[in-house]
Design an enzyme around this catalytic site. Structure first.
Site, PDB file in Angstrom:
ATOM      1  N   ARG A  29       1.020  -1.197  -0.486  1.00 49.83           N
ATOM      2  CA  ARG A  29       0.124  -0.311  -0.366  1.00 49.83           C
ATOM      3  C   ARG A  29       0.651   1.159   0.162  1.00 49.83           C
ATOM      4  O   ARG A  29       1.710   1.342   0.503  1.00 49.83           O
ATOM      5  CB  ARG A  29      -1.207  -0.084   0.777  1.00 49.83           C
ATOM      6  CG  ARG A  29      -1.892  -1.106   1.082  1.00 49.83           C
ATOM      7  CD  ARG A  29      -3.135  -1.016   1.919  1.00 49.83           C
ATOM      8  NE  ARG A  29      -3.625  -2.133   2.245  1.00 49.83           N
ATOM      9  CZ  ARG A  29      -4.665  -2.805   0.946  1.00 49.83           C
ATOM     10  NH1 ARG A  29      -5.296  -1.823   0.205  1.00 49.83           N
ATOM     11  NH2 ARG A  29      -5.217  -3.573   1.404  1.00 49.83           N
ATOM     12  N   ASP A  30       0.167   2.078  -0.464  1.00 52.87           N
ATOM     13  CA  ASP A  30       1.395   3.580  -0.944  1.00 52.87           C
ATOM     14  C   ASP A  30       0.765   4.426   0.309  1.00 52.87           C
ATOM     15  O   ASP A  30       0.221   4.198   0.967  1.00 52.87           O
ATOM     16  CB  ASP A  30       1.000   3.957  -2.070  1.00 52.87           C
ATOM     17  CG  ASP A  30       1.482   5.337  -2.266  1.00 52.87           C
ATOM     18  OD1 ASP A  30       2.420   5.038  -3.785  1.00 52.87           O
ATOM     19  OD2 ASP A  30       1.716   6.739  -1.730  1.00 52.87           O
ATOM     20  N   ILE A  31       2.057   4.736   1.217  1.00 53.65           N
ATOM     21  CA  ILE A  31       2.113   5.380   1.727  1.00 53.65           C
ATOM     22  C   ILE A  31       0.622   6.762   2.469  1.00 53.65           C
ATOM     23  O   ILE A  31       0.554   7.360   3.163  1.00 53.65           O
ATOM     24  CB  ILE A  31       3.642   5.884   2.749  1.00 53.65           C
ATOM     25  CG1 ILE A  31       3.462   5.790   4.205  1.00 53.65           C
ATOM     26  CG2 ILE A  31       3.870   7.373   1.919  1.00 53.65           C
ATOM     27  CD1 ILE A  31       5.325   6.257   4.279  1.00 53.65           C
ATOM     28  N   ASN A  87       4.072   6.775 -13.995  1.00 51.88           N
ATOM     29  CA  ASN A  87       4.424   8.562 -13.698  1.00 51.88           C
ATOM     30  C   ASN A  87       6.555   7.493 -14.289  1.00 51.88           C
ATOM     31  O   ASN A  87       7.347   6.655 -13.270  1.00 51.88           O
ATOM     32  CB  ASN A  87       4.740   8.086 -12.669  1.00 51.88           C
ATOM     33  CG  ASN A  87       3.538   8.776 -11.752  1.00 51.88           C
ATOM     34  OD1 ASN A  87       2.720   9.475 -12.717  1.00 51.88           O
ATOM     35  ND2 ASN A  87       3.171   8.693 -10.313  1.00 51.88           N
ATOM     36  N   VAL A  96      10.243   8.085  -7.549  1.00 57.96           N
ATOM     37  CA  VAL A  96      11.171   6.762  -6.957  1.00 57.96           C
ATOM     38  C   VAL A  96      11.655   6.236  -8.308  1.00 57.96           C
ATOM     39  O   VAL A  96      10.750   6.202  -9.185  1.00 57.96           O
ATOM     40  CB  VAL A  96      10.593   5.756  -5.781  1.00 57.96           C
ATOM     41  CG1 VAL A  96      11.482   4.760  -5.424  1.00 57.96           C
ATOM     42  CG2 VAL A  96       9.664   7.277  -4.972  1.00 57.96           C
ATOM     43  N   HIS A 100       7.400   1.358 -10.260  1.00 58.83           N
ATOM     44  CA  HIS A 100       5.813   1.224  -9.761  1.00 58.83           C
ATOM     45  C   HIS A 100       4.880   1.220 -10.853  1.00 58.83           C
ATOM     46  O   HIS A 100       5.174   2.764 -11.413  1.00 58.83           O
ATOM     47  CB  HIS A 100       6.294   1.911  -8.616  1.00 58.83           C
ATOM     48  CG  HIS A 100       6.889   3.297  -8.807  1.00 58.83           C
ATOM     49  ND1 HIS A 100       8.328   3.807  -8.670  1.00 58.83           N
ATOM     50  CD2 HIS A 100       5.634   4.037  -8.686  1.00 58.83           C
ATOM     51  CE1 HIS A 100       7.362   4.896  -8.783  1.00 58.83           C
ATOM     52  NE2 HIS A 100       6.191   5.144  -8.611  1.00 58.83           N
ATOM     53  N   HIS A 102       1.561   2.263 -10.179  1.00 59.13           N
ATOM     54  CA  HIS A 102       0.317   2.283  -9.908  1.00 59.13           C
ATOM     55  C   HIS A 102      -1.004   2.035  -9.586  1.00 59.13           C
ATOM     56  O   HIS A 102      -1.555   2.292 -10.641  1.00 59.13           O
ATOM     57  CB  HIS A 102      -0.135   4.412  -9.189  1.00 59.13           C
ATOM     58  CG  HIS A 102       0.822   4.968  -8.624  1.00 59.13           C
ATOM     59  ND1 HIS A 102       0.909   5.652  -7.929  1.00 59.13           N
ATOM     60  CD2 HIS A 102       2.282   5.155  -9.473  1.00 59.13           C
ATOM     61  CE1 HIS A 102       2.109   5.823  -7.429  1.00 59.13           C
ATOM     62  NE2 HIS A 102       3.054   6.027  -8.329  1.00 59.13           N
TER      63      HIS A 102
END
Ligand code: 5GP
Length: 114
Positions: A29-31, A87, A96, A100, A102
């Protein structure tokens, strides 16, 4: 390649809310979630960004995207749909430097993106 926060998550050096993992990918999970469901999927074999995928093994790249779809399915997002965001670089606002995807779900998205 510089070590990133995602390298540290894979190494278990910093905690993450892991929703799925196997020998090839890690999903957590994204922070800073931007939707009720916001999960990041990363390949365990590091790829820095989407640009680099053109030099990647196409089978490995394909497997990565299969896994992204699988994780979204496991999160019960298939019925209503979801958005995948990758992205890339400065204009893509990648923060980052570790590939990745999302997965954003459980809310209506809009278009165009900001
Ligand atoms: P980018 O902007 O590069 O596409 O996305 C990076 C994402 O990583 C952001 O959505 C950000 O909230 C997330 N993130 C940054 N640091 C951490 C962290 O330490 N843990 C988790 N779970 N997500 C993080």
């Amino acid at each position: 390649m510089e070590e990133t926060i995602f390298d540290k998550i894979i190494a278990g050096e910093i905690p993450a809310d892991i929703v799925y993992q196997d020998e090839k990918v890690l999903a957590f999970r994204d922070i800073n979630p931007q939707a009720p469901v916001h999960v990041l999927v990363i390949p365990k074999k590091k790829v820095p960004d989407f640009i680099s995928l053109q030099n990647n093994d196409p089978v490995e790249s394909g497997e990565f995207f299969n896994k992204v779809a699988y994780v979204a399915s496991q999160l019960n997002l298939d019925k209503e749909g979801y958005r995948i965001v990758l992205n890339c670089g400065k204009h893509g606002q990648q923060t980052v430097e570790y590939l990745h995807a999302h997965i954003l779900g459980e809310r209506q998205m809009s278009w165009p993106p900001g």
